[in-house]
Design a protein around this motif. Sequence first.
Motif, mmCIF file in Angstrom:
data_model
loop_
_atom_site.group_PDB
_atom_site.id
_atom_site.type_symbol
_atom_site.label_atom_id
_atom_site.label_comp_id
_atom_site.label_asym_id
_atom_site.label_seq_id
_atom_site.Cartn_x
_atom_site.Cartn_y
_atom_site.Cartn_z
ATOM 1 N N ASP A 196 -11.086 6.623 -16.444
ATOM 2 C CA ASP A 196 -10.455 6.316 -15.115
ATOM 3 C C ASP A 196 -11.506 5.542 -14.327
ATOM 4 O O ASP A 196 -11.348 5.708 -13.043
ATOM 5 C CB ASP A 196 -10.056 7.790 -14.754
ATOM 6 N N TYR A 197 -12.531 5.067 -14.940
ATOM 7 C CA TYR A 197 -13.185 4.008 -13.963
ATOM 8 C C TYR A 197 -13.525 2.639 -14.936
ATOM 9 O O TYR A 197 -12.918 2.829 -16.215
ATOM 10 C CB TYR A 197 -14.632 4.630 -13.870
ATOM 11 N N GLU A 198 -14.457 1.714 -14.372
ATOM 12 C CA GLU A 198 -14.378 0.794 -15.140
ATOM 13 C C GLU A 198 -13.142 -0.086 -15.294
ATOM 14 O O GLU A 198 -12.473 -0.763 -16.146
ATOM 15 C CB GLU A 198 -15.271 0.557 -16.572
ATOM 16 N N ILE A 199 -12.749 -0.289 -13.934
ATOM 17 C CA ILE A 199 -11.300 -0.724 -13.615
ATOM 18 C C ILE A 199 -11.440 -1.883 -12.730
ATOM 19 O O ILE A 199 -12.153 -1.814 -11.658
ATOM 20 C CB ILE A 199 -10.289 0.164 -13.304
ATOM 21 N N TRP A 200 -10.706 -2.792 -13.030
ATOM 22 C CA TRP A 200 -10.660 -4.196 -12.068
ATOM 23 C C TRP A 200 -8.979 -4.348 -11.873
ATOM 24 O O TRP A 200 -8.378 -5.017 -12.805
ATOM 25 C CB TRP A 200 -11.363 -5.360 -12.567
ATOM 26 N N LYS A 201 -8.474 -4.285 -10.690
ATOM 27 C CA LYS A 201 -7.134 -4.507 -10.283
ATOM 28 C C LYS A 201 -7.013 -5.354 -9.181
ATOM 29 O O LYS A 201 -7.395 -5.064 -8.196
ATOM 30 C CB LYS A 201 -6.644 -3.239 -10.651
ATOM 31 N N ALA A 202 -6.193 -6.435 -9.465
ATOM 32 C CA ALA A 202 -5.969 -7.418 -8.225
ATOM 33 C C ALA A 202 -5.126 -6.719 -7.146
ATOM 34 O O ALA A 202 -3.955 -6.412 -7.694
ATOM 35 C CB ALA A 202 -5.445 -8.775 -8.667
ATOM 36 N N GLU A 203 -5.677 -6.984 -6.021
ATOM 37 C CA GLU A 203 -4.698 -6.512 -5.013
ATOM 38 C C GLU A 203 -3.990 -7.457 -4.429
ATOM 39 O O GLU A 203 -2.611 -7.370 -3.846
ATOM 40 C CB GLU A 203 -5.731 -5.931 -3.873
ATOM 41 N N TRP A 204 -4.533 -8.766 -4.314
ATOM 42 C CA TRP A 204 -3.625 -10.054 -3.828
ATOM 43 C C TRP A 204 -4.420 -11.032 -4.457
ATOM 44 O O TRP A 204 -5.545 -11.141 -4.714
ATOM 45 C CB TRP A 204 -3.603 -9.786 -2.376
ATOM 46 N N VAL A 205 -3.503 -12.225 -4.571
ATOM 47 C CA VAL A 205 -3.957 -13.608 -4.808
ATOM 48 C C VAL A 205 -3.625 -14.563 -3.731
ATOM 49 O O VAL A 205 -2.433 -14.686 -3.339
ATOM 50 C CB VAL A 205 -3.292 -13.872 -6.209
ATOM 51 N N ASP A 206 -4.530 -15.286 -3.450
ATOM 52 C CA ASP A 206 -4.371 -16.547 -2.431
ATOM 53 C C ASP A 206 -4.551 -17.778 -3.490
ATOM 54 O O ASP A 206 -5.799 -18.015 -3.816
ATOM 55 C CB ASP A 206 -5.269 -16.403 -1.367
ATOM 56 N N ALA A 207 -3.427 -18.460 -3.628
ATOM 57 C CA ALA A 207 -3.524 -19.724 -4.370
ATOM 58 C C ALA A 207 -4.123 -20.929 -3.884
ATOM 59 O O ALA A 207 -4.053 -22.033 -4.526
ATOM 60 C CB ALA A 207 -2.071 -19.766 -5.208
ATOM 61 N N ASP A 208 -4.186 -20.797 -2.659
ATOM 62 C CA ASP A 208 -4.666 -21.938 -1.695
ATOM 63 C C ASP A 208 -5.705 -21.640 -0.718
ATOM 64 O O ASP A 208 -5.425 -21.885 0.393
ATOM 65 C CB ASP A 208 -3.391 -22.674 -1.146
ATOM 66 N N ASP A 209 -6.775 -21.086 -1.287
ATOM 67 C CA ASP A 209 -7.631 -20.305 -0.246
ATOM 68 C C ASP A 209 -8.338 -21.491 0.539
ATOM 69 O O ASP A 209 -8.870 -22.572 -0.183
ATOM 70 C CB ASP A 209 -8.765 -19.513 -0.931
ATOM 71 N N LYS A 210 -8.614 -21.316 1.756
ATOM 72 C CA LYS A 210 -9.628 -22.260 2.505
ATOM 73 C C LYS A 210 -10.933 -21.966 2.680
ATOM 74 O O LYS A 210 -11.644 -22.755 3.573
ATOM 75 C CB LYS A 210 -8.680 -22.664 3.743
#
Length: 279
Positions: A196-210
Amino acid sequence: MDLILYPLPAIVGRVIKFKQIFMKKIILFNLLFVASFCFSQQIHVKYLRVLSSFTTTHEDLYIKNNQVLSVQDSIITNNKLTDSWTLGVNLDNGKKPSKQYFVSDLNNEPERNFFFTSSVDSREFFIYDKVPKPDWKIEEDQTKTIAGYKCVKATAIFRGSKVIAYFTKDLPYSAGPFKFYGLPGLILDIRAENKDYEIWKAEWVDADDKKEIVFKPKFLKREKISLKDYVEAKEAHMNKIFAKVADAMPKNNFKTTIITNQRFTVEQKYEWETDPKTK
């Protein structure tokens, strides 16, 4: 001047062949243009990282022009995976946790160079690590949607731990958080199996970050060190902490055993411990 007359079928054949060559060049140009545009964009992914049952942080991954930078933070956050409040714990002499940086480049080599920062007993390090590409097993029929992207399941053994990843082909970057890579798409979820640890989960993605990002920070004030020397220094420091804990325990009829050299990380076994050539 002599006038050469070609039979009509020969002329038609030449026209068709010319059109085929022309269309192939147009398609190749479009593919190169799309690829160039895609890789010129800056990608930013924010992951929730679960370090332990009571500790969470965030990790920000940036990708642009084949350069990759991942930044781990230590903050108080609401653990959205377990719906409980957690607080990052630091054992480095009460020093406030600092960000950790992981620097690499995209490539198709069997190994990838990573440079990352860390600290042990108030000593700040800049560490070099050559990470072998995991032998991924992709399960095309196992999919889920993460941060709005369709993702495919893959499994592998990563330095002694079985990991389960979900990656998206819609973002064709062979990268992920921490030191994970090697899939034909960006990893948006990865975790150690049955934990229940050693977890990486994307919360959001910005495909054109400035955001302005320095992809090759120098860290000139940090001590340069190999991965092996860093691991040895880290484990020696942790063993001292375990020894202090054992000494502080009440002396009674119960025998207390403190297990040393424990690795509270997804990296459980390194290459020099399995391959005699790397020792």
